[in-house]
Motif scaffolding. Structure first.
Motif, short mmCIF file in Angstrom:
data_model
loop_
_atom_site.label_atom_id
_atom_site.label_comp_id
_atom_site.label_asym_id
_atom_site.label_seq_id
_atom_site.Cartn_x
_atom_site.Cartn_y
_atom_site.Cartn_z
N ASP A 1 -0.49 34.45 -10.30
CA ASP A 1 0.93 34.64 -10.04
C ASP A 1 1.36 35.92 -10.73
OD1 ASP A 1 3.74 33.90 -9.40
OD2 ASP A 1 3.86 33.69 -11.59
N LEU B 1 4.18 37.19 -11.72
CA LEU B 1 5.23 37.14 -12.75
C LEU B 1 4.73 36.53 -14.05
CD1 LEU B 1 8.21 37.52 -13.59
CD2 LEU B 1 8.64 35.21 -12.70
N THR B 2 4.09 35.38 -13.97
CA THR B 2 3.70 34.65 -15.18
C THR B 2 2.26 34.89 -15.61
OG1 THR B 2 2.99 32.71 -13.89
CG2 THR B 2 5.32 32.81 -14.57
N ASP C 1 13.62 34.94 -14.86
CA ASP C 1 12.23 35.39 -14.95
C ASP C 1 11.71 35.30 -16.38
OD1 ASP C 1 12.22 35.86 -12.26
OD2 ASP C 1 12.37 38.04 -12.41
N LYS D 1 8.50 33.11 -17.73
CA LYS D 1 7.42 33.69 -18.53
C LYS D 1 7.26 32.95 -19.85
CE LYS D 1 7.78 38.45 -16.79
NZ LYS D 1 8.11 39.86 -17.16
N ARG E 1 1.43 28.19 -11.64
CA ARG E 1 2.81 28.20 -11.16
C ARG E 1 2.78 27.64 -9.76
NH1 ARG E 1 7.03 33.24 -10.15
NH2 ARG E 1 8.86 31.92 -9.72
#
Length: 364
Positions: free
Chosen positions: A204, A206-207, A256, A260, A279
């Motif tokens: 993923d 973002l994370t 966001d 995280k 995620r």
């Protein structure tokens, strides 16, 4: 960046269990294809032997070829533990031993009969074996062991022939070492490329956690392995409470940051190279816990739930934001498939949210 890449390709110990399974199957398929082709080529070489070797040697060489071909055929059909890195490495060792064993036996027979080992291309066998390494995605430690193994076999063969120290023998060892360096570099580059593609396809952005696609693939495999080994397996399904309200109040940038932060909490409490942290979608997260029953999984869930209470995120406007999570827990049972297991964990999650959020609930 360079140091991180170097560490990544130095050995398989830094890789996740899931990447090692992917690489193991990749090695398994390539070894299987090569072994099958060699099982066909060995008997086909009888015709070359017939024209190049004396009649009194044909039976002995033919026997060596048959043994080598049968060994390669067995290796091509051997599909046991195809997702195990140790067995993938064992398959590679067996392939090298089969080829080197035939080369040593045939060269010895030629030498006993007073014929030069260059006859019928036997002299080039070690070079073929070591260049074959370039086909496989290997770590530096594995490529080094592969090269040293072939060099050691060649040195022992020279020792048996009594040619150690001859100019030709030294040249052969030197050329093998150079080819090993080149083939090893290609093998390590393959591993680095495979690792990069794997991360792009399964992470993923973002994370940095696994994405849903990987989670489904790996959970299916984990269920299969749990059943084969008679082991427990549990899943935790998380949902961040009132996440939409948080986004509406502080903006998506703050949301966001919360995602995280929660990902960091999950990663901290997961077992390295064992648990899968994913995620699952939006503000939902999934944790797969191999070899854990529901009681142990409940303890992990409670630790993560309480850890969220101490986590604070600084929003772009300077406000400190806290967050909580609701958790559904399910243990694999005899009638479960991947859909029913996830459905039960989802039912547990909804029960936890209906009970007031910031709760965990074990699904029946």
């Amino acid at each position: 960046m360079f140091l991180e890449t170097l560490l990544d390709v130095s050995s398989g110990s830094r890789h996740s269990r899931y990447f090692n399974q992917t690489r193991s199957y990749y090695l398994f398929r390539r070894i299987r294809i090569i072994a099958f082709l060699l099982a066909l080529i060995q008997p086909a070489w009888f015709l070359v032997d017939y024209f190049l070797l004396p009649e009194d040697m044909l039976d002995s060489i033919a026997l060596a070829r048959v043994v080598g071909a049968l060994g390669c055929l067995f290796l091509s059909l051997w599909s046991f533990k195809r997702y195990s890195l140790k067995f993938a490495q064992l398959r590679l060792v067996i392939l090298v031993i089969l080829l080197s064993g035939f080369q040593t036996a045939s060269s010895t027979l030629l030498l006993i009969q007073g014929y030069d080992s260059n006859v019928a291309g036997y002299h080039f066998f070690p070079f073929m074996i070591i260049t074959m390494m370039a086909i496989f995605p290997l770590a530096i430690s594995e490529a080094l062991c592969f090269s040293l193994g072939v060099l050691l076999i060649e040195f022992v063969t020279q020792l048996l022939r009594g040619t150690v120290g001859d100019v030709e023998a030294i040249n052969s060892l030197w050329l093998l070492a150079v080819l090993g360096l080149i083939a090893g570099w290609a093998a390590v580059n393959q591993l680095n490329m495979l690792l990069g593609l794997y991360r792009q396809a399964t992470r993923d952005p973002l994370t940095g956690l696994s994405n849903r696609r990987q989670a489904m693939d790996q959970l299916s495999l984990d269920i299969l392995q749990a059943r084969e080994r008679g082991q427990a397996l549990s899943v935790l399904l998380f949902d961040l409470d009132k996440f939409k309200n948080l986004n509406d109040s502080y903006g998506h940038a703050a949301g966001d940051l919360v995602l995280k932060s929660f990902a960091k909490v999950m990663r901290k409490h997961a077992r390295k190279r064992i648990d899968l942290v994913c995620r699952y979608g939006g503000e939902e997260f999934l944790m797969v816990l191999p070899r854990m029953n529901v009681i142990e999984a409940k303890e992990v869930a409670e630790v993560i739930r309480l850890a969220c209470h101490t986590e604070k995120v600084t929003a772009p406007n300077g406000d400190k934001i806290g967050f909580t999570a609701s958790i559904g827990i399910a243990e694999l049972n005899n009638s479960d498939d991947i859909e029913s297991l996830l459905k039960r964990s989802d039912d547990g999650l909804y029960a936890a949210k209906n009970a007031g959020r910031d709760q965990l609930y074990v699904a029946v």
